[in-house]
Scaffold this active site. Sequence first.
Site, PDB file in Angstrom:
ATOM      1  N   SER A  22       6.794   4.979  41.823  1.00  0.00           N
ATOM      2  CA  SER A  22       7.612   5.061  43.031  1.00  0.00           C
ATOM      3  C   SER A  22       7.865   3.701  43.676  1.00  0.00           C
ATOM      4  O   SER A  22       6.972   2.849  43.773  1.00  0.00           O
ATOM      5  CB  SER A  22       6.928   5.979  44.053  1.00  0.00           C
ATOM      6  OG  SER A  22       7.672   6.005  45.253  1.00  0.00           O
ATOM      7  N   LEU A  23       9.085   3.536  44.163  1.00  0.00           N
ATOM      8  CA  LEU A  23       9.453   2.334  44.924  1.00  0.00           C
ATOM      9  C   LEU A  23       9.291   2.544  46.428  1.00  0.00           C
ATOM     10  O   LEU A  23       9.489   1.610  47.203  1.00  0.00           O
ATOM     11  CB  LEU A  23      10.909   1.953  44.630  1.00  0.00           C
ATOM     12  CG  LEU A  23      11.218   1.488  43.206  1.00  0.00           C
ATOM     13  CD1 LEU A  23      12.709   1.204  43.062  1.00  0.00           C
ATOM     14  CD2 LEU A  23      10.404   0.256  42.844  1.00  0.00           C
ATOM     15  N   LYS A  73       7.301  19.824  46.923  1.00  0.00           N
ATOM     16  CA  LYS A  73       8.248  19.945  48.040  1.00  0.00           C
ATOM     17  C   LYS A  73       8.367  21.360  48.586  1.00  0.00           C
ATOM     18  O   LYS A  73       8.539  21.547  49.795  1.00  0.00           O
ATOM     19  CB  LYS A  73       9.623  19.434  47.607  1.00  0.00           C
ATOM     20  CG  LYS A  73       9.680  17.940  47.401  1.00  0.00           C
ATOM     21  CD  LYS A  73      11.091  17.496  47.062  1.00  0.00           C
ATOM     22  CE  LYS A  73      11.159  15.983  46.937  1.00  0.00           C
ATOM     23  NZ  LYS A  73      12.526  15.513  46.691  1.00  0.00           N
ATOM     24  N   GLY A 133      19.308  21.961  38.206  1.00  0.00           N
ATOM     25  CA  GLY A 133      18.054  21.878  38.938  1.00  0.00           C
ATOM     26  C   GLY A 133      17.958  22.939  40.016  1.00  0.00           C
ATOM     27  O   GLY A 133      18.975  23.434  40.519  1.00  0.00           O
ATOM     28  N   GLY A 136      13.132  21.198  44.978  1.00  0.00           N
ATOM     29  CA  GLY A 136      13.393  20.761  46.347  1.00  0.00           C
ATOM     30  C   GLY A 136      14.576  19.830  46.480  1.00  0.00           C
ATOM     31  O   GLY A 136      15.444  20.009  47.349  1.00  0.00           O
ATOM     32  N   TYR A 236      15.356   7.397  39.363  1.00  0.00           N
ATOM     33  CA  TYR A 236      15.637   5.962  39.498  1.00  0.00           C
ATOM     34  C   TYR A 236      14.660   5.090  38.721  1.00  0.00           C
ATOM     35  O   TYR A 236      14.767   3.869  38.726  1.00  0.00           O
ATOM     36  CB  TYR A 236      15.662   5.548  40.978  1.00  0.00           C
ATOM     37  CG  TYR A 236      14.353   5.725  41.710  1.00  0.00           C
ATOM     38  CD1 TYR A 236      13.340   4.783  41.630  1.00  0.00           C
ATOM     39  CD2 TYR A 236      14.143   6.844  42.512  1.00  0.00           C
ATOM     40  CE1 TYR A 236      12.146   4.946  42.301  1.00  0.00           C
ATOM     41  CE2 TYR A 236      12.954   7.020  43.189  1.00  0.00           C
ATOM     42  CZ  TYR A 236      11.968   6.066  43.086  1.00  0.00           C
ATOM     43  OH  TYR A 236      10.778   6.236  43.759  1.00  0.00           O
ATOM     44  N   GLN A 264      17.390   8.509  51.905  1.00  0.00           N
ATOM     45  CA  GLN A 264      16.460   9.534  52.387  1.00  0.00           C
ATOM     46  C   GLN A 264      15.250   8.862  53.010  1.00  0.00           C
ATOM     47  O   GLN A 264      14.701   9.354  53.995  1.00  0.00           O
ATOM     48  CB  GLN A 264      16.055  10.495  51.261  1.00  0.00           C
ATOM     49  CG  GLN A 264      15.283   9.903  50.094  1.00  0.00           C
ATOM     50  CD  GLN A 264      13.798   9.696  50.352  1.00  0.00           C
ATOM     51  OE1 GLN A 264      13.224  10.360  51.215  1.00  0.00           O
ATOM     52  NE2 GLN A 264      13.199   8.788  49.618  1.00  0.00           N
TER      53      GLN A 264
END
Length: 287
Positions: A22-23, A73, A133, A136, A236, A264
């Site tokens: 994760s970034l 989520k 999909g 969430g 990403y 987000q």
Amino acid sequence: MTERITGHTELIGLIATPIRHSLSPTMHNEAFAKLGLDYVYLAFEVDNQELPDVIQGFRALKLRGFNVSMPNKTAVCQYLDQLSPAAQLVGAVNTVVNDDGVLTGHITDGTGYMRALSEQQIDIIGKKITLCGAGGAATAICVQAALDGVKEISIFNRKDNFFANAEATVKKIRDNTNCVVNLYDMDDSKRLRQEMDDSVLFANATGMGMKPYVGQTLLPDDSFLRPDLIVTDVVYNPLKTRLLEIAEKKGCRTMNGLGMMLWQGARAFEIWTGKEMPIEYVKNILF
């Protein structure tokens, strides 16, 4: 970082699995430092099984808030005190804020996705899109797109545990918007081709393409793509999934999940701190 952390520093977290790619920690910690805010943001590897204990622990530790990503989520909603109107409609949460012990869940994925499209001058209002999909992120995108004025959405998902969630999403959109929305089995390749042929945009809103599915795509082959189709991916990392690689070779305009992640995150940052994220500064670091 050591100069910033004090006895007053508040913790904000991120719970998901997998999560080490994760970034978000970089994004938020850089933004905190830029604005001189006394917060630190850390990522925690958490699955559904650990979720009840983790939420209880976050309450006890009085975290200011936390982000929630796959696969938590939807499951996290039952452990919170209240949900924002958007989170109630979506049935999922990606941002939680702790106000004096009251945990409120928000969903910012949909607004993040639509803002990312806008930043790329991609207009889908009044048009038809196809999306894969039912988790969430997918639900948030579908709901926000419908609320913003997308004319028609075709949702595809395998008949797994998330299919019932997709059915509920379809009902919510039909009950609350004027958008035409339909749900199909992902294994129905003929229908998938038909719906994509009529759409201006195709979106992968699943984790396909990221670990442990790097190099994989939900599309049977590249014949489902055409040069004037816009192709987006919520993933990403990697920056260019197999889907986007194939789409680029077909001449499609593409967008990865970085923009959605940024916008987000900017909304979550505002919910926790009451301040606007320094977007351009963060963009220069992430992009």
